[in-house]
Design an enzyme around this catalytic site. Structure first.
Site, PDB file in Angstrom:
ATOM      1  N   GLY A   1       4.852  -2.808  39.392  1.00  0.00           N
ATOM      2  CA  GLY A   1       5.768  -1.940  38.649  1.00  0.00           C
ATOM      3  C   GLY A   1       6.585  -2.726  37.635  1.00  0.00           C
TER       4      GLY A   1
ATOM      5  N   ASN B   1       0.466   0.648  45.265  1.00  0.00           N
ATOM      6  CA  ASN B   1      -0.614   1.652  45.360  1.00  0.00           C
ATOM      7  C   ASN B   1      -1.014   2.152  43.971  1.00  0.00           C
ATOM      8  OD1 ASN B   1       1.442   3.351  44.622  1.00  0.00           O
ATOM      9  ND2 ASN B   1       1.186   4.800  46.298  1.00  0.00           N
TER      10      ASN B   1
ATOM     11  N   GLY C   1       2.868   2.147  39.120  1.00  0.00           N
ATOM     12  CA  GLY C   1       2.680   0.772  38.625  1.00  0.00           C
ATOM     13  C   GLY C   1       1.291   0.656  38.006  1.00  0.00           C
TER      14      GLY C   1
ATOM     15  N   VAL D   1       2.404   1.521  50.884  1.00  0.00           N
ATOM     16  CA  VAL D   1       3.274   0.951  51.934  1.00  0.00           C
ATOM     17  C   VAL D   1       3.829   1.990  52.900  1.00  0.00           C
ATOM     18  CG1 VAL D   1       3.937  -1.091  50.618  1.00  0.00           C
ATOM     19  CG2 VAL D   1       5.332   0.993  50.439  1.00  0.00           C
TER      20      VAL D   1
ATOM     21  N   TYR E   1      -0.821  -4.767  56.794  1.00  0.00           N
ATOM     22  CA  TYR E   1      -1.343  -5.978  57.450  1.00  0.00           C
ATOM     23  C   TYR E   1      -1.369  -7.119  56.437  1.00  0.00           C
ATOM     24  CZ  TYR E   1      -4.393  -9.385  59.545  1.00  0.00           C
ATOM     25  OH  TYR E   1      -4.880 -10.557  60.033  1.00  0.00           O
TER      26      TYR E   1
ATOM     27  N   LYS F   1       8.845   9.591  51.205  1.00  0.00           N
ATOM     28  CA  LYS F   1       8.027   8.782  52.119  1.00  0.00           C
ATOM     29  C   LYS F   1       8.156   7.284  51.834  1.00  0.00           C
ATOM     30  CE  LYS F   1       3.864  10.120  53.353  1.00  0.00           C
ATOM     31  NZ  LYS F   1       2.475  10.629  53.190  1.00  0.00           N
TER      32      LYS F   1
ATOM     33  N   TYR G   1      15.338  11.302  45.966  1.00  0.00           N
ATOM     34  CA  TYR G   1      15.447   9.868  45.669  1.00  0.00           C
ATOM     35  C   TYR G   1      16.697   9.291  46.327  1.00  0.00           C
ATOM     36  CZ  TYR G   1      15.558   5.527  42.968  1.00  0.00           C
ATOM     37  OH  TYR G   1      15.580   4.209  42.593  1.00  0.00           O
TER      38      TYR G   1
ATOM     39  N   TYR H   1      18.012  -2.461  61.319  1.00  0.00           N
ATOM     40  CA  TYR H   1      17.126  -3.594  61.650  1.00  0.00           C
ATOM     41  C   TYR H   1      17.917  -4.897  61.688  1.00  0.00           C
ATOM     42  CZ  TYR H   1      12.479  -1.633  62.122  1.00  0.00           C
ATOM     43  OH  TYR H   1      11.369  -0.981  62.603  1.00  0.00           O
TER      44      TYR H   1
END
Ligand code: UDP
Length: 315
Positions: free
Chosen positions: A10, A32, A36, A57, A62, A91, A145, A159
């Site tokens: 991007g 993906n 981009g 993503v 992996y 998403k 967004y 996290y």
């Protein structure tokens, strides 16, 4: 370091690839290619420290071997894009952040989230500092967004607190420069391409809304400094040179030498619903913790960007 950049093909992601390769790191760009394009990274093909992986993503990621940092930039940041792809936008902000944080945890990598000034919504505080909680309409068209990024910030902090992941959050304000998509719908590419084609510059409503535009090289420097800092809480990155959209239109006309007229248009309700009336970052924290502030003037940055779009248009 071995660094993964999502959204690496991007606008901002590809400039970060360049910078981190120049700094001597190994870079894996993941994208993906929904917004981009490989054109942005074509010059890196064959580079011995660069790898491109086409992957969405929002699905399990992996990566073979160790990773020292994960920079999550994959997103649909143009209002036109996120209005066209609202569910993908949610998403990538939610599931994509979850997958990339999970990867950072598994690899014990540092994590940097590309968040946004949109977390402040249509702000009631001006300029916006990091401790302002924002004024976002969750059910408006922009909510897809804004809320995806607010969720992404919350998940990043979870996290950090629960799993001890070493996280950073950049709140990126309006940024412009070469490699923006010509049809991405944001104001800088719109005005420049309209001016270069001799078409009217489409100023929405009266053009009185304000933004401050940061040039890409300044933003990249800010992100790199944040990555190497130890600041866990969000940091604003952007320019403080606030102008109205009408002033921007005049500046683009002046710098392109175009004789295009300015056309005041009333766009669709969705395009300007909850469109922030004013926006400008408070950069006190960025100065204090990163020793950073933008250096490139709007005029200089626009000149480089105009040059880029001239070439793209074959002029
Ligand atoms: N805008 C405009 N004409 C255009 C595109 C955008 O007047 O052709 C306005 C838009 O309504 C907003 C500002 O320019 O107030 C910045 O819009 P942009 O889509 O670049 O980014 P935003 O800051 O809204 O995310």
């Amino acid at each position: 370091m071995r660094i993964l950049i999502t959204g690496g093909a991007g606008f901002i992601g590809s400039h970060l690839c360049d910078r981190l390769l120049a700094d001597g790191h190994h870079v894996i760009a993941m994208d993906n290619l929904s917004t981009g394009t490989v054109d942005n990274i074509a010059h890196l093909a064959g580079h011995e420290r660069f790898l491109f992986i086409k992957h969405d993503v929002t699905n399990y990621i992996y990566i073979e071997g160790p990773l020292d940092a994960v920079l999550h930039l994959a997103s649909l940041p143009s209002p036109v894009d996120y209005l066209n792809y609202p569910i993908q936008t949610l998403k990538v902000g939610a599931l994509g952040t979850h997958k990339t944080l999970g990867l950072a945890l598994a690899k014990r990598a540092r994590y940097l989230l590309a968040s946004t000034s949109e977390v402040y919504g249509d702000p009631l505080v001006h300029p916006q500092s990091e401790d302002y909680w924002g004024n976002v309409n969750p059910v408006g068209p922009r909510g897809v967004y804004d809320e995806s990024k607010r969720f992404a910030e919350a998940l990043t902090m979870a996290y950090h607190r629960y799993h001890g992941v070493d996280t950073r959050i950049a709140r990126i304000f309006n940024t412009y420069g070469p490699r923006m998509r010509m049809d991405d719908g944001r104001v800088v590419p719109n005005f420049i391409c309209q001016a270069l084609r001799g078409e009217p510059l489409t100023v929405y409503d009266s053009g009185s809304r304000t933004r401050a535009f940061c040039y890409i090289s300044d933003l990249v420097e800010g992100i790199v400094r944040l990555l190497h800092s130890d600041e866990v809480y969000p940091v604003n990155l952007g320019s403080q040179a606030e102008i109205t959209i009408l002033e921007l239109a005049h500046k683009v006309l002046e710098l392109t030498g175009s004789r295009s007229p300015i056309q005041f248009v009333v766009p669709s309700d969705a395009r300007t619903a909850d469109d922030p009336k004013i926006r400008c970052p408070d950069l006190s924290k960025a100065r204090r913790v990163l020793g950073w502030e933008p250096k490139v003037s709007l005029e200089e940055g626009l000149r480089h960007t105009i040059e880029y779009f001239r070439r793209k248009l074959g002029q």
